[in-house]
Design a protein around this motif. Structure first.
Motif, PDB file in Angstrom:
ATOM      1  N   VAL A  48      50.475 -37.656  -2.580  1.00 23.87           N
ATOM      2  CA  VAL A  48      51.662 -37.543  -3.252  1.00 23.87           C
ATOM      3  C   VAL A  48      53.055 -37.586  -2.389  1.00 23.87           C
ATOM      4  CG1 VAL A  48      53.161 -36.072  -4.657  1.00 23.87           C
ATOM      5  CG2 VAL A  48      50.773 -35.715  -4.772  1.00 23.87           C
ATOM      6  N   MET A  49      53.840 -38.679  -2.816  1.00 22.14           N
ATOM      7  CA  MET A  49      55.073 -39.064  -2.090  1.00 22.14           C
ATOM      8  C   MET A  49      56.323 -38.540  -2.690  1.00 22.14           C
ATOM      9  SD  MET A  49      55.968 -42.567  -0.427  1.00 22.14           S
ATOM     10  CE  MET A  49      57.411 -43.105   0.323  1.00 22.14           C
ATOM     11  N   SER A  50      57.309 -37.961  -2.414  1.00 23.47           N
ATOM     12  CA  SER A  50      58.078 -37.352  -3.140  1.00 23.47           C
ATOM     13  C   SER A  50      59.417 -37.415  -2.373  1.00 23.47           C
ATOM     14  CB  SER A  50      57.933 -35.936  -3.675  1.00 23.47           C
ATOM     15  OG  SER A  50      58.595 -35.385  -4.476  1.00 23.47           O
ATOM     16  N   ASP A  51      60.607 -37.535  -3.113  1.00 24.09           N
ATOM     17  CA  ASP A  51      61.738 -37.246  -2.560  1.00 24.09           C
ATOM     18  C   ASP A  51      61.984 -35.786  -2.323  1.00 24.09           C
ATOM     19  OD1 ASP A  51      64.503 -37.446  -2.102  1.00 24.09           O
ATOM     20  OD2 ASP A  51      65.161 -37.574  -4.058  1.00 24.09           O
ATOM     21  N   ALA A  52      62.631 -35.383  -1.390  1.00 22.37           N
ATOM     22  CA  ALA A  52      62.568 -34.050  -1.191  1.00 22.37           C
ATOM     23  C   ALA A  52      63.669 -33.230  -2.217  1.00 22.37           C
ATOM     24  CB  ALA A  52      62.976 -33.561   0.140  1.00 22.37           C
ATOM     25  N   GLY A  53      64.885 -33.949  -2.290  1.00 19.92           N
ATOM     26  CA  GLY A  53      65.805 -33.443  -3.332  1.00 19.92           C
ATOM     27  C   GLY A  53      65.814 -33.932  -4.727  1.00 19.92           C
ATOM     28  N   LEU A  54      65.014 -33.133  -5.455  1.00 20.23           N
ATOM     29  CA  LEU A  54      64.804 -33.565  -7.008  1.00 20.23           C
ATOM     30  C   LEU A  54      65.585 -32.615  -7.869  1.00 20.23           C
ATOM     31  CD1 LEU A  54      61.019 -34.418  -7.023  1.00 20.23           C
ATOM     32  CD2 LEU A  54      62.814 -36.091  -7.058  1.00 20.23           C
ATOM     33  N   PRO A  55      66.120 -32.818  -8.868  1.00 18.88           N
ATOM     34  CA  PRO A  55      66.744 -32.200  -9.864  1.00 18.88           C
ATOM     35  C   PRO A  55      65.548 -30.966 -10.395  1.00 18.88           C
ATOM     36  CG  PRO A  55      66.482 -34.345 -10.921  1.00 18.88           C
ATOM     37  CD  PRO A  55      66.247 -34.458  -9.482  1.00 18.88           C
ATOM     38  N   GLY A  56      65.651 -29.926 -10.843  1.00 18.29           N
ATOM     39  CA  GLY A  56      64.534 -29.005 -11.309  1.00 18.29           C
ATOM     40  C   GLY A  56      64.029 -28.444 -10.089  1.00 18.29           C
ATOM     41  N   ILE A  57      62.474 -28.534 -10.251  1.00 19.16           N
ATOM     42  CA  ILE A  57      61.835 -28.373  -9.142  1.00 19.16           C
ATOM     43  C   ILE A  57      61.944 -29.394  -7.904  1.00 19.16           C
ATOM     44  CG2 ILE A  57      59.424 -28.066  -8.294  1.00 19.16           C
ATOM     45  CD1 ILE A  57      58.482 -27.412 -11.135  1.00 19.16           C
ATOM     46  N   SER A  58      62.286 -28.987  -6.656  1.00 19.85           N
ATOM     47  CA  SER A  58      62.331 -29.927  -5.867  1.00 19.85           C
ATOM     48  C   SER A  58      61.364 -30.570  -5.355  1.00 19.85           C
ATOM     49  CB  SER A  58      63.367 -29.172  -4.414  1.00 19.85           C
ATOM     50  OG  SER A  58      62.223 -28.183  -3.876  1.00 19.85           O
ATOM     51  N   GLY A  59      61.334 -31.791  -4.466  1.00 19.92           N
ATOM     52  CA  GLY A  59      60.163 -32.141  -3.759  1.00 19.92           C
ATOM     53  C   GLY A  59      59.455 -31.278  -2.755  1.00 19.92           C
ATOM     54  N   THR A  60      60.350 -30.327  -2.043  1.00 23.20           N
ATOM     55  CA  THR A  60      59.390 -29.232  -1.212  1.00 23.20           C
ATOM     56  C   THR A  60      58.711 -28.468  -1.934  1.00 23.20           C
ATOM     57  OG1 THR A  60      61.756 -28.120  -0.866  1.00 23.20           O
ATOM     58  CG2 THR A  60      61.202 -29.727   0.727  1.00 23.20           C
ATOM     59  N   GLU A  61      59.364 -27.882  -3.088  1.00 25.37           N
ATOM     60  CA  GLU A  61      58.612 -27.096  -4.094  1.00 25.37           C
ATOM     61  C   GLU A  61      57.407 -27.611  -4.283  1.00 25.37           C
ATOM     62  OE1 GLU A  61      58.844 -23.680  -4.816  1.00 25.37           O
ATOM     63  OE2 GLU A  61      60.141 -23.516  -3.118  1.00 25.37           O
ATOM     64  N   LEU A  62      57.471 -28.940  -4.923  1.00 25.73           N
ATOM     65  CA  LEU A  62      56.318 -29.506  -5.436  1.00 25.73           C
ATOM     66  C   LEU A  62      55.083 -29.735  -4.252  1.00 25.73           C
ATOM     67  CD1 LEU A  62      54.740 -31.405  -7.130  1.00 25.73           C
ATOM     68  CD2 LEU A  62      56.109 -33.406  -6.328  1.00 25.73           C
ATOM     69  N   ALA A  63      55.664 -30.028  -3.060  1.00 23.29           N
ATOM     70  CA  ALA A  63      54.786 -29.967  -1.792  1.00 23.29           C
ATOM     71  C   ALA A  63      54.241 -28.503  -1.808  1.00 23.29           C
ATOM     72  CB  ALA A  63      55.615 -30.299  -0.589  1.00 23.29           C
ATOM     73  N   ARG A  64      55.024 -27.774  -1.824  1.00 28.51           N
ATOM     74  CA  ARG A  64      54.097 -26.101  -1.327  1.00 28.51           C
ATOM     75  C   ARG A  64      53.324 -25.732  -2.692  1.00 28.51           C
ATOM     76  NH1 ARG A  64      59.333 -24.693   1.440  1.00 28.51           N
ATOM     77  NH2 ARG A  64      60.599 -24.404  -0.417  1.00 28.51           N
ATOM     78  N   THR A  65      53.679 -26.104  -4.066  1.00 29.95           N
ATOM     79  CA  THR A  65      52.838 -25.794  -4.914  1.00 29.95           C
ATOM     80  C   THR A  65      51.329 -26.580  -4.768  1.00 29.95           C
ATOM     81  OG1 THR A  65      54.800 -25.579  -6.308  1.00 29.95           O
ATOM     82  CG2 THR A  65      52.558 -26.048  -7.597  1.00 29.95           C
ATOM     83  N   LEU A  66      51.594 -27.931  -4.437  1.00 30.36           N
ATOM     84  CA  LEU A  66      50.382 -28.670  -4.228  1.00 30.36           C
ATOM     85  C   LEU A  66      49.424 -28.323  -3.191  1.00 30.36           C
ATOM     86  CD1 LEU A  66      51.504 -32.350  -5.085  1.00 30.36           C
ATOM     87  CD2 LEU A  66      50.313 -30.978  -6.524  1.00 30.36           C
ATOM     88  N   LEU A  67      50.141 -27.808  -1.967  1.00 29.67           N
ATOM     89  CA  LEU A  67      49.385 -27.376  -0.812  1.00 29.67           C
ATOM     90  C   LEU A  67      48.925 -26.123  -1.134  1.00 29.67           C
ATOM     91  CD1 LEU A  67      51.963 -28.851   1.807  1.00 29.67           C
ATOM     92  CD2 LEU A  67      49.586 -29.503   1.638  1.00 29.67           C
ATOM     93  N   ALA A  68      49.549 -25.023  -1.866  1.00 34.38           N
ATOM     94  CA  ALA A  68      48.951 -23.738  -2.035  1.00 34.38           C
ATOM     95  C   ALA A  68      47.399 -23.965  -3.024  1.00 34.38           C
ATOM     96  CB  ALA A  68      49.941 -23.026  -3.001  1.00 34.38           C
ATOM     97  N   ALA A  69      47.416 -24.845  -3.856  1.00 32.97           N
ATOM     98  CA  ALA A  69      46.296 -25.234  -4.521  1.00 32.97           C
ATOM     99  C   ALA A  69      45.079 -25.865  -3.677  1.00 32.97           C
ATOM    100  CB  ALA A  69      46.670 -26.087  -5.873  1.00 32.97           C
ATOM    101  N   ASN A  70      45.622 -26.839  -2.645  1.00 29.53           N
ATOM    102  CA  ASN A  70      44.767 -27.338  -1.678  1.00 29.53           C
ATOM    103  C   ASN A  70      45.360 -27.756  -0.512  1.00 29.53           C
ATOM    104  OD1 ASN A  70      42.952 -28.972  -0.531  1.00 29.53           O
ATOM    105  ND2 ASN A  70      42.602 -30.381  -2.271  1.00 29.53           N
TER     106      ASN A  70
END
Length: 129
Positions: A48-70
């Motif tokens: 998963v490749m993401s911009d760090a600064g996204l509207p709504g859930i940020s890319g960093t939050e996305l990364a943390r969410t995915l990493l918390a699951a795996n």
């Protein structure tokens, strides 16, 4: 390698998606972390490749969410500013890419991730029940 690319800028999303395509790589692109989570829930992506600064859930939050699951997930955070060391402290499969980047920098990063994936026996998708 299945890649999920998240970028809210439509022009950049289109250009980088084309750069990500290659031998053995397929790309799904979306504009928000919320869409990314929905796509990934169907079948986890290898990277998963993401911009760090996204509207709504940020890319960093996305990364943390995915990493918390795996924690073995492969994540690349892209940003126009230096993110420092903190994303790298999230695990061995987290990388950062400073924007703007050259196509060669992106290709080198993808090649190194692909090499590491193969050495570890494949993707970081969850296994077992």
């Amino acid at each position: 390698m299945r890649i999920l690319y998240v970028e809210d800028n439509p022009e950049l999303r289109e250009i980088v998606s084309m750069l990500l395509e290659g031998d053995g790589r397929t790309v799904t692109a979306c504009a928000t972390a919320e869409d990314a989570l929905a796509h990934d829930a169907q079948e986890p992506f290898d990277l998963v490749m993401s911009d760090a600064g996204l509207p709504g859930i940020s890319g960093t939050e996305l990364a943390r969410t995915l990493l918390a699951a795996n924690p073995r997930r492969w994540i690349v955070l892209c940003s126009g500013y230096e993110l420092g060391r903190y994303p790298l402290d999230w695990g061995p499969h987290v990388r950062t890419l400073l924007k703007p980047f050259e196509p060669e920098d992106l290709e080198r990063l993808l090649d190194s991730i692909d090499t590491e994936m193969r050495a570890s026996g494949g993707s970081a998708r969850p296994t077992g029940p």
